[in-house]
Design a protein around this motif. Sequence first.
Motif, mmCIF file in Angstrom:
data_model
loop_
_atom_site.group_PDB
_atom_site.id
_atom_site.type_symbol
_atom_site.label_atom_id
_atom_site.label_comp_id
_atom_site.label_asym_id
_atom_site.label_seq_id
_atom_site.Cartn_x
_atom_site.Cartn_y
_atom_site.Cartn_z
ATOM 1 N N ASN A 1 -6.598 13.413 -1.354
ATOM 2 C CA ASN A 1 -5.932 14.202 -0.316
ATOM 3 C C ASN A 1 -5.467 13.272 0.810
ATOM 4 N N ALA A 2 -4.889 13.851 1.865
ATOM 5 C CA ALA A 2 -4.325 13.047 2.948
ATOM 6 C C ALA A 2 -5.379 12.186 3.631
ATOM 7 N N ALA A 3 -6.560 12.751 3.860
ATOM 8 C CA ALA A 3 -7.628 11.996 4.524
ATOM 9 C C ALA A 3 -8.108 10.844 3.651
ATOM 10 N N GLN A 4 -8.200 11.064 2.340
ATOM 11 C CA GLN A 4 -8.642 10.003 1.433
ATOM 12 C C GLN A 4 -7.592 8.895 1.315
ATOM 13 N N ASN A 5 -6.318 9.287 1.286
ATOM 14 C CA ASN A 5 -5.262 8.277 1.303
ATOM 15 C C ASN A 5 -5.324 7.460 2.591
ATOM 16 N N GLY A 6 -5.593 8.137 3.695
ATOM 17 C CA GLY A 6 -5.745 7.433 4.962
ATOM 18 C C GLY A 6 -6.883 6.435 4.919
ATOM 19 N N ASP B 1 0.679 17.742 9.028
ATOM 20 C CA ASP B 1 0.317 18.887 9.875
ATOM 21 C C ASP B 1 1.343 19.208 10.956
ATOM 22 N N ILE B 2 1.902 18.173 11.615
ATOM 23 C CA ILE B 2 2.806 18.459 12.745
ATOM 24 C C ILE B 2 4.198 17.862 12.560
ATOM 25 N N GLY B 3 4.426 17.146 11.467
ATOM 26 C CA GLY B 3 5.765 16.671 11.148
ATOM 27 C C GLY B 3 6.354 15.750 12.200
ATOM 28 N N TRP B 4 7.612 16.039 12.603
ATOM 29 C CA TRP B 4 8.362 15.161 13.498
ATOM 30 C C TRP B 4 7.707 14.976 14.862
ATOM 31 N N ARG B 5 6.891 15.906 15.290
ATOM 32 C CA ARG B 5 6.270 15.809 16.623
ATOM 33 C C ARG B 5 5.393 14.568 16.749
ATOM 34 N N ILE C 1 -4.055 4.084 13.190
ATOM 35 C CA ILE C 1 -2.758 4.560 12.698
ATOM 36 C C ILE C 1 -2.816 4.848 11.202
ATOM 37 N N GLY C 2 -3.473 3.964 10.450
ATOM 38 C CA GLY C 2 -3.570 4.165 9.006
ATOM 39 C C GLY C 2 -4.318 5.431 8.627
ATOM 40 N N ILE D 1 0.814 -1.219 0.000
ATOM 41 C CA ILE D 1 0.000 0.000 0.000
ATOM 42 C C ILE D 1 0.841 1.261 0.000
ATOM 43 N N ALA D 2 2.065 1.190 0.546
ATOM 44 C CA ALA D 2 2.950 2.360 0.512
ATOM 45 C C ALA D 2 3.284 2.736 -0.925
ATOM 46 N N GLY D 3 3.535 1.728 -1.772
ATOM 47 C CA GLY D 3 3.817 1.996 -3.174
ATOM 48 C C GLY D 3 2.599 2.451 -3.942
ATOM 49 N N VAL D 4 1.414 1.987 -3.532
ATOM 50 C CA VAL D 4 0.180 2.379 -4.217
ATOM 51 C C VAL D 4 -0.106 3.855 -3.991
ATOM 52 N N VAL D 5 -0.240 4.265 -2.723
ATOM 53 C CA VAL D 5 -0.598 5.664 -2.437
ATOM 54 C C VAL D 5 0.555 6.621 -2.728
#
Length: 493
Positions: A44-49, A416-420, A406-407, A28-32
């Motif tokens: 968008n990010a939510a749809q990929n999630g 949104d918050i990066g490394w945090r 998590i997905g 799935i990492a290669g797909v999205v």
Amino acid sequence: MKPHTYQFLVGVFASMGSVLFGYDLGVIAGVVGSTSYAELFKANAAQNGAVVSLFTGGAFFGAMFAGPAGDALGRRLTIMLGALIFLLGGAIQTAAQTLNYLYAGRAIAGLGVGFLTMIIREIAHPSIRGRVTGLQQFMLGIGAFLAGWISWGCFINLTNDGQWRIPLGIQNLPAVVLAALILLFPESPRWLVNHNRADEGLATLAKLHANGDVNDPWVRAEFAQIQETITFEHEHEAKSYTELFKNPSAFRRLFLACSIQAATQMTGVSAIQYFSVTIFAQIGISADEALKYQAINSILALIAQALCMLLIDKFGRRPTIIVGNLVNCLMFIIATVLLALFPPDTNSGNTAGWGFIIVTWLYNISFSFACGPLSWIIPAEIFDTHTRSKGVSLATMTSFAFNTLIGQVTNIAVNDIGWRFFVVFAVCNATNALFFWLVLPETKRVPLEQMSTVVFAPDAPWVVVGKRSEAYRAAAAAASVDAKDMELKKDVV
């Protein structure tokens, strides 16, 4: 063929459901992350999630039905049903023209994987049960290994929809083999005895442990113990899911099994597997390089998982999972610092980037040796026969629920918050280690039939450190020695 070899080979085939799950984790990492997917769906990010998480969301419900199905239909028919459902979902995913079709295919395929909770530990001798059950994680690693290299190869060599459709389509092949051949393998002897098919159960035990000799002393002793245990459980133990919560011993085991599965997901493994392209980009690593490094990562994971299968029945469950979580914590602390100090605009991809890659590799070795395999081994062996299907299905549902969480949130959180966001996983690994030190008993080599009377006796304390638990630790150690002695005697004969 030696009985242990036969048990192991049966376990390999029964664990092919884990190949499907592992392949999906890796693919799935290669797909999205593929350019053709982005151009077609413009997600968008939510749809990929949602594309990622609907698979484990479907698996949550599959695991819910797996317990009753396993009790009613048997382990083999439940696996066959799961493989057929997965094939339907896999076909819809591969042919998807819109996100809605992709969502549906992911959910249906996940439902099928949820059914593939095969209780292979019921065929294993206590001396190799950890190794046989650890096959689930190893075969999951095989799936991730195949997916990693197939995804990377399609990503760098294709620019059309085949970049992601081919990897998704290949996941159907193991399901075809599983559905076609599962009925050729033996049913769980404990399930047969539990369903008034004692003669078949004895014959299966003999085939698994003594080359078909139904008069073998170990087979007879094990058969008698299974009958005695099942008779007792029919009179005193769980009649429904509610009994798992009402019976103190059963609830303790359920609490531990669900906690282990939740804790395993909170180590951060799924975040890295699902969104490696997005995460590696945080330190300036390109998509094709991220997929290549994750493919290499899958090789390291397989080596660690193989070592776990060889050594887990020597090292034990408790120290391995505690140390594994502590190593995971250290690796996430280092990774978080690197992400915070060297964002993409610092152009540090060649230096800090390599540091980040090595840390993720070390983390994956630690996870694959300790947390991953033990998240299947421990829940598999702590339940009694009458609660095993229901208990393991609830534990697996917990795993899929946290996996879905998590997905869904990782892509959004990283943007949104990066490394945090990775501080969460560093903290969770540390608290996991403390939690397991307090409440996880050692179950190495303890026969399944003695879990209820030795390790999880009704009056046994939940906190396993301190003087109150000394007698129970000693009893468990004695039971494990007996199992080992039995194996040595059997080898001499």
